[in-house]
Every structure is written in structure tokens, then in C-alpha cells.
Write an enzyme that holds these catalytic residues in place. Structure first.
Site, PDB file in Angstrom:
ATOM      1  CD  GLU A 244      -3.085   1.318   2.471  1.00  0.00           C
ATOM      2  OE1 GLU A 244      -2.307   0.148   3.765  1.00  0.00           O
ATOM      3  OE2 GLU A 244      -3.188   2.277   2.794  1.00  0.00           O
ATOM      4  CG  ASN A 379       3.303  11.312   5.932  1.00  0.00           C
ATOM      5  OD1 ASN A 379       2.819  10.422   5.856  1.00  0.00           O
ATOM      6  ND2 ASN A 379       3.447  12.270   5.066  1.00  0.00           N
TER       7      ASN A 379
END
Ligand SMILES: Cc1cc2nc3c(=O)[nH]c(=O)nc-3n(C[C@H](O)[C@H](O)[C@H](O)COP(=O)(O)OP(=O)(O)OC[C@H]3O[C@@H](n4cnc5c(N)ncnc54)[C@H](O)[C@@H]3O)c2cc1C
Length: 393
Positions: A244, A379
Site C-alpha cells: 500500500e 507520516n
């Protein structure tokens, strides 16, 4: 990118671009240009066009309908789709559950599921995250208790993208509450029509209903729908998440957004001058274009490098981190270039698009781009991975 491609790869890129130009229905292209999300019907129509051409599951082995394309060809294919812009083959099917079943499924599971996954006869969704298990996914609490030939599943999933369209969900469930948390997880395939499955849509900041919550109340799932061994689902989840993340940089998409920002900034006036004359704006746009080129080199290194090296784990995190930062920056520059024209969610224009027709999609694009640094592993988590695997911290 041209500098780094062989003549054969450049010819391949032209073939792909021509196929898209000739076959992408104009109304779907228009909706891609205008809005952040498509309806299931649009995605399915285009996926089936690609499937008929043999291009829906290009990353799968030939035996299951894939291609013998090189990694660079696969990259070019995706990049051209994103730049068109055309929908990509449905990722939950093609990049997530398909490769999982090819790697971990039984022969019966492969026969039963793979053809319908490839053709998008079944739409799949990803039931991983829960209200208290996102970054720390292994804390998930949805329980599957064995009862004869079935598992009985109870719990809740959240942020399940597009589950309202889904026929099936691949799902992480806890099958051992005593073991260390990663050890007690299994990977189950759940038919969304099973009694006890409820999907509730969540409205998000971009005015869309892309996200849902899925409630599972005494859902009976045949044990034949367990993938891999019981309590060994965590390694399957890690395999899936690796795939992914590496597809998430979406360089073609950012390239299209930056090109559009440049076009709009050149054609539209601000205080009597085109915005491109503004030095600060121009510098930011140029810096983004340069960074995108650098990211593309990293992406090409990733697609041609050995898949299982430690470096590749870090590269997939770098691609996710930098790729999504650039997606957000490009959406921001586009919004700035569009100025007040972007402040509407209303989609207009039915014929050929001129620059103003797609401007209403700009605001939704900006808001949905905020989510890019969260999905597929936030992130901050990617920074943790990079600091550990590259810097040894
Ligand atoms: C648009 C979108 C689509 C999604 N689609 C799906 C889907 O289809 N299926 C699915 O299962 N999930 C999906 N998700 C969920 C996504 O995977 C989670 O949102 C993500 O993993 C973060 O988890 P969380 O939301 O629980 O945030 P949390 O884990 O609670 O994190 C909150 C904040 O804390 C930070 N943080 C957490 N832990 C650390 C740490 N150790 N170090 C530093 N910072 C940390 C995070 O970076 C974040 O900023 C989707 C999310 C979005 C936004």
C-alpha cells in the site's frame, strides 16, 4: 522522466497514453478532473475496460491474468493513468487483497476469489483500523471466536474507505486475547451481505462520503475464509501495508496538479498581472517541480531495486512521506492559483472543460489531500521507520 527511459520504454509510454486517450470515457475523465472522488460505477466501468485489455492487474503473475511487464513499465502505466487523469484499477482489489491471496491463499481461495477481484465483479474494502487502533494497529479489539466451522465476529472498524460500495471486506480480527498483541491476530474475508454487518457513512471536510464505519455484530464467517494460519495475520497485514505504501507517492497525480497550477497561474490575473509573475509563487512552484523530479528518481530506484532489502523498507516510507507532502503542496499551489474561484464545491460544466470548469473541484482536492499524510500509515510513523532503518535510532 524521459532522460531515464530507454527508447522501448518511451514507446511503451506512448502506447499507454494513446490507449487511455482513445478509451477513457470523456464523462469519466471530466469527473476525474473536477472532483476528488468518483462513484463506484465510474471506477468499475474503467476498471473493466482495462481488464478487457489485460491491464487491470499488471502487478499479478501471468497465471492469474497479470502481465510480464518490467517494474519500470508498471510504473509508467500508473504514472500515465494518474497524469491523464484516469482512475487507477481499484487498489483494494489489485494491490491489497489480490497479492495477499496470491501469496498466502489456499488453492480453493485463489480459484474462488481472484478472477472476480481482477475483473472488479467484487468490490473489496480494507477493515484494519479501529477507533483505538490506527497507528498502533496491533491493539485492535474486534474479536473472532471459533464456533464449529465458523468464526463469530464482534467489533467495530473505522475509516473504512468506500465500504458502502463493497461486496467483501478483508479484515484483521483478534483470535487470541492472551497472546502478545501481534501474535493473536488473524486475517478474515467477510461477505458484506452477512447478517450483522452494518456500514455507516462518515462525512468529511471535503464534503464527501468516502469514509465509513463498519459495525460487526455476531457476524458468522466460515472458517474457510481465514487466510493463512490462525493468529498469523500480522505478517500478512505487514505484507499488505508494504504494498500500500509503495503505491502511495502518486507522482503522475502531483505532476498533473502542478502543471495545472502553472497553467492557471499563467492565464489568470491577480491585480492585473498573472500570478506566475509573482516571484514567491514562481519559486515555490519551481521548487515543487524540482522535488517531484527527485522523488521520481527515488521511485524508479525503488521499482528497480531488490524488493526485500532493508533499504527498500525505508524507501517505501520515504516515497509515502515525500510523495504525500508533494501532493499536499501541489493542491495548495493549485488552490492559490485558482484564488476565489476555488471556493465552491459545486461541480459545473458538461461539455469540454475549459480552465474554469474544474475549478470548483480544487477546494475538495485541497481538503482531501490533507488526509494523504494520515492514511496508509501516518507520516509521523513513516519518520519513525526511516529514523530506525536508515539512521539506526
Ligand atoms: C482518507 C483516509 C482513508 C482511510 N482508509 C482506511 C481504510 O480503507 N481502511 C483502514 O483500515 N483504515 C483506513 N484509514 C485509517 C488510517 O490507516 C489511520 O487513520 C491511520 O493509520 C492513523 O490512525 P488514527 O487515525 O487512529 O490516528 P492515531 O494513530 O490515533 O494518531 C493520531 C496522531 O498521533 C500521531 N502518532 C501516533 N503514534 C505515533 C508515534 N508512535 N510516534 C509519533 N506520532 C504518532 C499520528 O501520526 C497522528 O498524527 C484511512 C484514513 C484516512 C484519513
Amino acid at each position: 522522466m524521459d532522460l531515464f527511459l530507454s527508447p522501448g520504454e518511451l514507446a511503451f509510454r506512448d502506447d499507454v497514453a494513446m490507449f487511455i486517450a482513445d478509451n477513457l470515457p470523456p464523462d469519466i475523465r471530466q469527473r476525474m478532473e473536477q472532483a476528488a472522488h468518483l462513484e463506484a460505477e465510474d471506477v468499475t466501468i474503467w476498471h473493466k475496460i482495462l481488464h478487457a485489455k489485460g491491464w487491470a492487474v499488471t502487478n499479478w503473475p501471468l497465471e492469474w491474468g497479470g502481465t510480464d511487464w518490467s517494474p519500470v513499465q508498471r510504473y509508467i502505466f500508473k504514472e500515465r493513468l494518474q497524469a491523464a487523469p484516469a482512475p487507477e484499477p481499484l487498489s483494494y482489489n489489485v494491490n491489497m487483497i489480490g497479492p495477499v491471496l496470491i501469496a498466502f491463499g489456499t488453492p480453493a481461495q485463489k480459484q474462488k476469489f481472484l478472477p472476480a477481484i481482477a475483473a472488479l465483479d467484487h468490490w473489496w474494502c480494507q477493515g484494519f483500523s479501529e477507533p483505538n487502533a490506527g497507528s498502533d494497529l496491533a491493539s485492535l479489539k474486534t474479536i473472532a471466536r471459533r464456533d464449529g466451522d465458523d468464526y463469530v465476529v464482534n467489533g467495530q472498524k473505522i475509516w473504512t474507505s468506500q465500504a458502502q460500495f463493497a461486496d467483501w471486506m478483508f479484515c484483521l480480527v483478534r483470535t487470541d486475547t492472551q497472546a502478545r498483541k501481534q501474535r493473536g491476530i488473524s486475517f478474515l474475508l467477510i461477505d458484506m451481505k452477512t447478517p450483522g454487518v452494518t456500514v455507516r457513512r462518515i462525512k468529511s471536510l471535503d464534503n464527501s462520503f468516502y469514509l465509513t464505519e463498519v459495525f460487526l455484530d455476531d457476524v458468522r464467517v466460515p472458517a474457510a475464509q481465514l487466510v493463512g494460519n490462525e493468529n498469523e495475520g500480522w505478517s500478512i497485514a505487514k505484507f499488505l501495508l508494504g504494498n500500500e505504501r509503495s503505491g502511495i507517492a502518486r507522482i503522475g497525480l502531483t505532476r498533473g496538479r502542478l502543471a495545472r497550477a502553472r497553467r492557471v497561474a499563467t492565464s489568470m490575473q491577480e491585480a492585473g498581472f498573472p500570478l506566475i509573475n509573482n516571484q514567491k509563487f514562481r519559486e515555490r512552484l519551481l521548487a515543487a517541480e524540482v522535488e517531484l523530479r527527485a522523488l521520481e528518481l527515488t521511485q524508479l530506484r525503488a521499482v528497480t531495486g531488490p524488493k526485500d532489502s532493508a533499504d527498500m523498507v525505508a524507501i517505501s516510507s520515504i516515497l509515502k512521506l515525500k510523495g504525500t507532502e508533494l501532493q499536499q503542496l501541489a493542491a495548495e499551489l493549485l488552490q492559490e492559483a485558482a484564488g476565489p474561484w476555488s471556493q465552491s464545491f459545486e461541480v459545473c460544466g458538461n461539455g469540454d472543460l475549459d480552465d474554469r470548469d474544474w475549478l470548483p473541484g480544487v477546494e475538495a482536492t485541497y481538503f482531501f489531500a490533507r488526509a494523504a499524510s494520515i492514511y496508509g500509515g501516518s507520516n509521523e510513523i513513516q519518520r519513525n521507520i526511516i529514523s530506525k532503518s536508515i539512521l539506526g535510532l
